[in-house]
Write a protein that holds these residues in place. Sequence first.
Motif, PDB file in Angstrom:
ATOM      1  N   LEU A  19       0.827  -1.211   0.000  1.00 33.28           N
ATOM      2  CA  LEU A  19       0.000   0.000   0.000  1.00 33.28           C
ATOM      3  C   LEU A  19       0.858   1.255   0.000  1.00 33.28           C
ATOM      4  N   GLY A  53       2.746   1.902  -3.181  1.00 36.09           N
ATOM      5  CA  GLY A  53       1.960   2.205  -4.367  1.00 36.09           C
ATOM      6  C   GLY A  53       1.646   1.013  -5.247  1.00 36.09           C
ATOM      7  N   ARG A  54       1.918  -0.184  -4.768  1.00 34.12           N
ATOM      8  CA  ARG A  54       1.653  -1.392  -5.548  1.00 34.12           C
ATOM      9  C   ARG A  54       0.288  -1.997  -5.252  1.00 34.12           C
ATOM     10  N   LEU A  55      -0.416  -1.461  -4.265  1.00 33.92           N
ATOM     11  CA  LEU A  55      -1.746  -1.945  -3.895  1.00 33.92           C
ATOM     12  C   LEU A  55      -2.636  -0.739  -3.665  1.00 33.92           C
ATOM     13  N   ASN A  56      -3.776  -0.738  -4.318  1.00 36.07           N
ATOM     14  CA  ASN A  56      -4.738   0.348  -4.194  1.00 36.07           C
ATOM     15  C   ASN A  56      -5.549   0.162  -2.920  1.00 36.07           C
ATOM     16  N   PHE A  57      -5.578   1.214  -2.069  1.00 34.07           N
ATOM     17  CA  PHE A  57      -6.257   1.097  -0.790  1.00 34.07           C
ATOM     18  C   PHE A  57      -7.745   0.811  -0.967  1.00 34.07           C
ATOM     19  N   GLY A  63      -9.416  -0.568  -3.390  1.00 39.27           N
ATOM     20  CA  GLY A  63      -9.650  -1.937  -3.851  1.00 39.27           C
ATOM     21  C   GLY A  63      -9.366  -2.964  -2.771  1.00 39.27           C
TER      22      GLY A  63
END
Length: 115
Positions: free
Chosen positions: A83, A86-90, A92
């Motif tokens: 998160l 920037g590799r995981l969208n919060f 989503g």
Amino acid sequence: MAEPEECRTALEQLSRNLAQAGGDLRRAAALDRSLSCWLTDLDLTFTGVLRGGRIEDLAQAPGAPGTKAAIRLTMTSDDLVALVGGRLNFAGAWAGGRVRLEAGFRDLLRLRTLL
């Protein structure tokens, strides 16, 4: 599984990101609230205070949170690192149940800007 020090570094980076934000994002993060982040896979909780757009007084303790913070996050260590990186969208991850956010209704309304 991320190491505890990687998680601390991610939370410190999140604090720097919030402090550098501007506009609506800065106003949303400008709360004065207790904060906890329980990393379920490590069974480790980081606590601090969200104050003036920064996370201050960051501490860690084994296990689930001992006290109920005003803003509570629950996730895995890898999700925290992803998160902040920037590799995981919060939004989503939250909608998919990978990240859990608990807070009072008014705080959730303000924090939605961060999502």
